[in-house]
Write a protein that holds these residues in place. Structure first.
Motif, PDB file in Angstrom:
ATOM      1  N   TYR A 141       0.838  -1.208   0.000  1.00 16.66           N
ATOM      2  CA  TYR A 141       0.000   0.000   0.000  1.00 16.66           C
ATOM      3  C   TYR A 141       0.869   1.254   0.000  1.00 16.66           C
ATOM      4  O   TYR A 141       0.568   2.232  -0.693  1.00 16.66           O
ATOM      5  CB  TYR A 141      -0.925   0.004   1.220  1.00 16.66           C
ATOM      6  N   PHE A 142       1.940   1.229   0.782  1.00 19.67           N
ATOM      7  CA  PHE A 142       2.845   2.377   0.809  1.00 19.67           C
ATOM      8  C   PHE A 142       3.435   2.631  -0.569  1.00 19.67           C
ATOM      9  O   PHE A 142       3.422   3.769  -1.065  1.00 19.67           O
ATOM     10  CB  PHE A 142       3.974   2.139   1.818  1.00 19.67           C
ATOM     11  N   TRP A 143       3.972   1.587  -1.204  1.00 16.83           N
ATOM     12  CA  TRP A 143       4.635   1.786  -2.493  1.00 16.83           C
ATOM     13  C   TRP A 143       3.655   2.153  -3.596  1.00 16.83           C
ATOM     14  O   TRP A 143       4.001   2.899  -4.518  1.00 16.83           O
ATOM     15  CB  TRP A 143       5.450   0.541  -2.860  1.00 16.83           C
ATOM     16  N   ARG A 144       2.420   1.667  -3.505  1.00 11.37           N
ATOM     17  CA  ARG A 144       1.434   2.095  -4.502  1.00 11.37           C
ATOM     18  C   ARG A 144       1.145   3.585  -4.345  1.00 11.37           C
ATOM     19  O   ARG A 144       1.018   4.310  -5.344  1.00 11.37           O
ATOM     20  CB  ARG A 144       0.142   1.285  -4.354  1.00 11.37           C
ATOM     21  N   ALA A 145       1.060   4.053  -3.110  1.00  7.09           N
ATOM     22  CA  ALA A 145       0.839   5.477  -2.870  1.00  7.09           C
ATOM     23  C   ALA A 145       2.016   6.303  -3.379  1.00  7.09           C
ATOM     24  O   ALA A 145       1.829   7.360  -4.006  1.00  7.09           O
ATOM     25  CB  ALA A 145       0.617   5.731  -1.377  1.00  7.09           C
ATOM     26  N   TRP A 146       3.228   5.850  -3.108  1.00  4.06           N
ATOM     27  CA  TRP A 146       4.430   6.560  -3.595  1.00  4.06           C
ATOM     28  C   TRP A 146       4.397   6.683  -5.113  1.00  4.06           C
ATOM     29  O   TRP A 146       4.649   7.767  -5.668  1.00  4.06           O
ATOM     30  CB  TRP A 146       5.682   5.810  -3.142  1.00  4.06           C
ATOM     31  N   ALA A 147       4.093   5.590  -5.795  1.00  3.19           N
ATOM     32  CA  ALA A 147       4.081   5.609  -7.262  1.00  3.19           C
ATOM     33  C   ALA A 147       2.966   6.503  -7.784  1.00  3.19           C
ATOM     34  O   ALA A 147       3.172   7.301  -8.714  1.00  3.19           O
ATOM     35  CB  ALA A 147       3.937   4.182  -7.798  1.00  3.19           C
ATOM     36  N   ASN A 148       1.768   6.395  -7.224  1.00  7.10           N
ATOM     37  CA  ASN A 148       0.647   7.216  -7.687  1.00  7.10           C
ATOM     38  C   ASN A 148       0.877   8.689  -7.395  1.00  7.10           C
ATOM     39  O   ASN A 148       0.480   9.562  -8.182  1.00  7.10           O
ATOM     40  CB  ASN A 148      -0.653   6.747  -7.037  1.00  7.10           C
ATOM     41  N   PHE A 149       1.522   9.005  -6.273  1.00 11.89           N
ATOM     42  CA  PHE A 149       1.830  10.395  -5.933  1.00 11.89           C
ATOM     43  C   PHE A 149       2.721  11.014  -7.005  1.00 11.89           C
ATOM     44  O   PHE A 149       2.444  12.110  -7.520  1.00 11.89           O
ATOM     45  CB  PHE A 149       2.514  10.449  -4.571  1.00 11.89           C
ATOM     46  N   SER A 177      -8.681   9.205 -14.820  1.00 10.01           N
ATOM     47  CA  SER A 177      -9.303   9.531 -13.543  1.00 10.01           C
ATOM     48  C   SER A 177      -8.881  10.944 -13.161  1.00 10.01           C
ATOM     49  O   SER A 177      -7.860  11.451 -13.640  1.00 10.01           O
ATOM     50  CB  SER A 177      -8.861   8.542 -12.460  1.00 10.01           C
ATOM     51  N   SER A 178      -9.641  11.573 -12.294  1.00 15.21           N
ATOM     52  CA  SER A 178      -9.303  12.935 -11.875  1.00 15.21           C
ATOM     53  C   SER A 178      -8.139  12.917 -10.891  1.00 15.21           C
ATOM     54  O   SER A 178      -7.852  11.902 -10.251  1.00 15.21           O
ATOM     55  CB  SER A 178     -10.512  13.600 -11.224  1.00 15.21           C
ATOM     56  N   GLU A 179      -7.494  14.052 -10.766  1.00 18.22           N
ATOM     57  CA  GLU A 179      -6.409  14.147  -9.799  1.00 18.22           C
ATOM     58  C   GLU A 179      -6.939  13.958  -8.378  1.00 18.22           C
ATOM     59  O   GLU A 179      -6.239  13.384  -7.517  1.00 18.22           O
ATOM     60  CB  GLU A 179      -5.694  15.486  -9.938  1.00 18.22           C
ATOM     61  N   LYS A 180      -8.155  14.417  -8.110  1.00 15.87           N
ATOM     62  CA  LYS A 180      -8.737  14.212  -6.782  1.00 15.87           C
ATOM     63  C   LYS A 180      -8.939  12.723  -6.508  1.00 15.87           C
ATOM     64  O   LYS A 180      -8.732  12.259  -5.380  1.00 15.87           O
ATOM     65  CB  LYS A 180     -10.048  14.976  -6.660  1.00 15.87           C
ATOM     66  N   GLU A 181      -9.349  11.961  -7.516  1.00 15.23           N
ATOM     67  CA  GLU A 181      -9.491  10.516  -7.333  1.00 15.23           C
ATOM     68  C   GLU A 181      -8.141   9.874  -7.036  1.00 15.23           C
ATOM     69  O   GLU A 181      -8.039   8.955  -6.202  1.00 15.23           O
ATOM     70  CB  GLU A 181     -10.126   9.891  -8.572  1.00 15.23           C
ATOM     71  N   PHE A 182      -7.104  10.333  -7.701  1.00 14.85           N
ATOM     72  CA  PHE A 182      -5.760   9.841  -7.390  1.00 14.85           C
ATOM     73  C   PHE A 182      -5.435  10.095  -5.918  1.00 14.85           C
ATOM     74  O   PHE A 182      -4.972   9.203  -5.200  1.00 14.85           O
ATOM     75  CB  PHE A 182      -4.718  10.521  -8.273  1.00 14.85           C
ATOM     76  N   TYR A 183      -5.678  11.324  -5.467  1.00 17.62           N
ATOM     77  CA  TYR A 183      -5.319  11.658  -4.095  1.00 17.62           C
ATOM     78  C   TYR A 183      -6.181  10.933  -3.064  1.00 17.62           C
ATOM     79  O   TYR A 183      -5.706  10.606  -1.968  1.00 17.62           O
ATOM     80  CB  TYR A 183      -5.320  13.169  -3.875  1.00 17.62           C
ATOM     81  N   ASP A 184      -7.435  10.662  -3.405  1.00 19.82           N
ATOM     82  CA  ASP A 184      -8.268   9.876  -2.489  1.00 19.82           C
ATOM     83  C   ASP A 184      -7.628   8.509  -2.248  1.00 19.82           C
ATOM     84  O   ASP A 184      -7.580   8.027  -1.106  1.00 19.82           O
ATOM     85  CB  ASP A 184      -9.675   9.692  -3.065  1.00 19.82           C
ATOM     86  N   LEU A 185      -7.136   7.869  -3.321  1.00 21.89           N
ATOM     87  CA  LEU A 185      -6.507   6.557  -3.162  1.00 21.89           C
ATOM     88  C   LEU A 185      -5.149   6.672  -2.471  1.00 21.89           C
ATOM     89  O   LEU A 185      -4.817   5.850  -1.596  1.00 21.89           O
ATOM     90  CB  LEU A 185      -6.351   5.881  -4.524  1.00 21.89           C
ATOM     91  N   ILE A 186      -4.360   7.665  -2.838  1.00 15.07           N
ATOM     92  CA  ILE A 186      -3.052   7.865  -2.211  1.00 15.07           C
ATOM     93  C   ILE A 186      -3.210   8.016  -0.702  1.00 15.07           C
ATOM     94  O   ILE A 186      -2.508   7.366   0.096  1.00 15.07           O
ATOM     95  CB  ILE A 186      -2.361   9.109  -2.801  1.00 15.07           C
TER      96      ILE A 186
END
Length: 622
Positions: A141-149, A177-186
């Motif tokens: 989960y951490f690395w997915r957030a790092w990559a998506n960020f 997807s919207s940038e807000k959707e990215f940040y919701d998942l991050i």
């Protein structure tokens, strides 16, 4: 069940991924077996978690991430034609740019591996409890957030993937997807990581709670650029303060100053590199056994910031390739006038040690160099220095601050008294002309380097009566401590990705965004400013609350974090990716800058060619 041969999902061993460990953990090679057999058991699943770490090794200490993260900003100028797309936004920044393909592919590769691990965490066997599984999958989960960020900051709202291509057929069309959707998942992913990662790991380099909190604070702060500044500023402040207020709990601390050495100096001292309490999230490098992706081919960041030590420098005794300084034949990036003289304090007797610890500005001779009358005439020196000799400083060195037992020959090992071997001197403060002429070395201060009319490096054609020093400048050195140099290219130190020093600056900026609390912002800024000086001069670094604005903190971030892969997104977050801002700070960047497209990067052509709706998906305006 699909067969693994159909997918590029390599479970790298811990020894290859977490380079700090000299022994490999038990590993599982799935070979040609099915996915459920491969990853539904503990050894195979943990091999998959290991693989989630792999792609970060191709960003830090490698050239492909320097351009996207640091160039095209107020701090750096293009050195020659290399990487000009990122540096000056010319037409070489396009859908076919090599680094664009590298970073896009690297982040999506990491996301796919993390998605695979998250999928199989729901069915994996062999763990004693769900808590054990959650602790392990929290790394994914951490690395997915790092990559998506990084993905959303560089490319904007692109494809947000939450399913693994190993278990779900990849679509032939792509949906944004919207940038807000990215940040919701991050943010969701990082919250999971904060809740479930351990406080410490047995293998150096594994992510822990402190890394998750630091990354979450950074994500909350960056999220403020999309709106809701007060809400996300408050969350960023609370998350940063969790680390700041509980250092013992998380095993972190700032280096503080003493009577002889600033805390900032200690951060980048090679002796502190492999066990640094300020490094919250870092890339661990195995310097001894080379258990890294690409083995010892690490740490090449430093070679891209080198001045011309084999040309103008060689006239005065330096060499083009040296173990201590690096390899100066690449010639890609150099500091801007704004960075050297406006961000850093351009005084010789400054209390702030950050310029001296961010840049090498003294380069020493690799052999005795007599100063001839021809040399003095060419460089417009006073005749009084003719006949003097710049002394060789190279000598065999094996420690104590060097990790290879066999040792090597390094510059700066003798003839250091009174700078007897100093060949090239590039201070960020000005020296009177009559004094410079009598200094027995090549001196290039800001008046020698920069054209006051353009705020850029002097072009030889515009200054025909001066020796051309366009390729002489201070060299970025944070990742160059002699303790971890391996060759004239490779440096085997760890790379900090988020330091506790940055968390203090996140807290300061968040305090302003959440409720304009300048007193609290000044409190956190002053901690960082004071530790940039020795204790007897800390008082000179203190600023008042009224001085602490977003712009002040942006400049403070440059002083603290220059070259640490943060500047482009810092300018993006603070609304400074504009032509007007670059015209006032770094005009060479302003020339081609287009605010309608250069706040994101082009989509790689290889991706556009792989989908059937590329016209609909678009290429971010390129």
């Amino acid at each position: 069940m699909k067969n693994l041969r159909k997918y590029i999902i390599v479970a790298f061993t811990t020894g290859a991924v977490l380079a700090s460990s000299c022994k490999k953990l038990d590993e599982y090679n799935p070979g040609a077996t099915t996915l459920d057999v491969a990853y539904n058991n503990k050894p195979g699943f943990e091999g998959l978690i290991n693989a989630c770490y792999n792609d970060m090794f191709f960003f830090y200490g490698k050239v492909d991430f320097i351009g996207p993260s640091e160039m095209g900003t107020d701090l750096w100028i293009n050195y020659g034609a290399n990487d000009s797309g990122f540096c000056v936004y010319d037409n070489t920044l396009n859908t076919s740019t090599g680094s664009i393909k590298t970073i896009w592919g690297g982040w999506y590769s990491a996301i796919n591996l993390c998605n695979t691990a998250i999928t199989f965490s729901k069915t994996v066997k062999g763990y004693g409890s769900q808590t054990e599984i959650d602790t392990k999958v929290a790394e994914a989960y951490f690395w997915r957030a790092w990559a998506n960020f990084n993905l959303v900051e560089q490319f904007g709202g692109v494809v947000l993937r939450t399913q693994s291509s190993a278990v779900e057929q990849s679509a032939v069309s792509a949906k944004r997807s919207s940038e807000k959707e990215f940040y919701d998942l991050i943010i969701s992913d990082l919250k999971f990581a904060c809740d479930n990662l351990p406080l410490s790991q047995s293998v150096r380099g594994r992510v822990t709670k402190k890394a998750a909190y630091a990354m979450l604070a950074k994500a909350y702060l960056q999220r403020t650029r999309l709106g809701d500044k007060e809400q996300y500023g408050k969350l960023a402040l609370e998350t940063a303060e969790e680390l700041i207020n509980n250092p013992a709990k998380y095993g972190c601390s700032l280096y503080l100053s003493d009577a002889t050495t600033s805390g900032f100096t200690k951060v980048f001292d090679g002796k502190n590199n492999k066990n640094n309490p300020e490094f919250l999230f870092f890339q661990a490098i195995d310097a001894i056994s080379g258990l890294n992706p690409e083995g010892y081919n690490r740490g090449r960041t430093r070679q891209y910031y080198e001045p011309d030590l084999g040309g103008r420098g060689a006239d005065w005794g330096t060499q083009e390739k040296g173990v201590l300084y690096g390899r100066s034949n690449v010639k890609q990036y150099k500091p801007s006038s704004y960075l050297l003289t406006k961000i850093f304090d351009p005084r010789e007797n400054t209390p702030d040690t950050r310029f001296a610890n961010t840049f090498t500005y003294k380069f020493y001779a690799s052999a005795d160099k007599p100063i001839t009358s021809q040399l003095a005439t060419t460089y417009q020196k006073d005749a009084s220095i003719v006949g003097k000799t710049i002394l060789n400083t190279t000598a065999f060195y094996s420690g104590p601050d060097y990790f290879l037992p066999a040792g090597t020959t390094l510059e700066e090992q003798k003839n250091m008294t009174n700078d007897a071997g100093l060949a090239v001197f590039t201070p960020n403060w000005n020296i009177p002309t009559d004094v410079k002429k009598k200094m027995p070395m090549l001196v290039a201060d800001p008046t020698d380097l920069f054209d006051p009319a353009t705020n850029d490096y002097k072009l030889p054609a515009s200054f025909p009566n001066e020796p051309s020093l366009i390729n002489i400048f201070p060299a970025f050195k944070k990742f160059s401590s002699k303790m971890w140099v391996y060759t004239n290219q490779y440096w085997m130190g760890d790379f900090p990705i988020i330091r506790l020093g940055e968390v203090y600056l996140i807290a300061a900026e968040a305090a302003l965004l959440s409720n304009n609390d300048q007193a609290k912002a000044a409190q956190y800024v002053n901690v960082i400013r004071k530790r940039a000086a020795i204790t007897s001069r800390e008082s000179e670094m203190i600023v008042t609350p009224a001085e602490v604005t977003i712009d002040f903190i942006l400049a403070e971030r440059a002083r603290e974090l220059a070259g640490e892969h943060t500047r482009w997104i810092d300018l993006k977050r603070t609304g400074k990716l504009t032509k007007a801002y670059f015209q006032s700070t770094n005009p060479s960047v302003a020339l081609n800058f287009n605010e309608k497209k250069h706040v994101v990067r082009p989509i790689p052509q290889s991706f556009l060619d792989a989908i059937i709706n590329s016209n609909e998906f678009g290429n971010n305006g390129y």
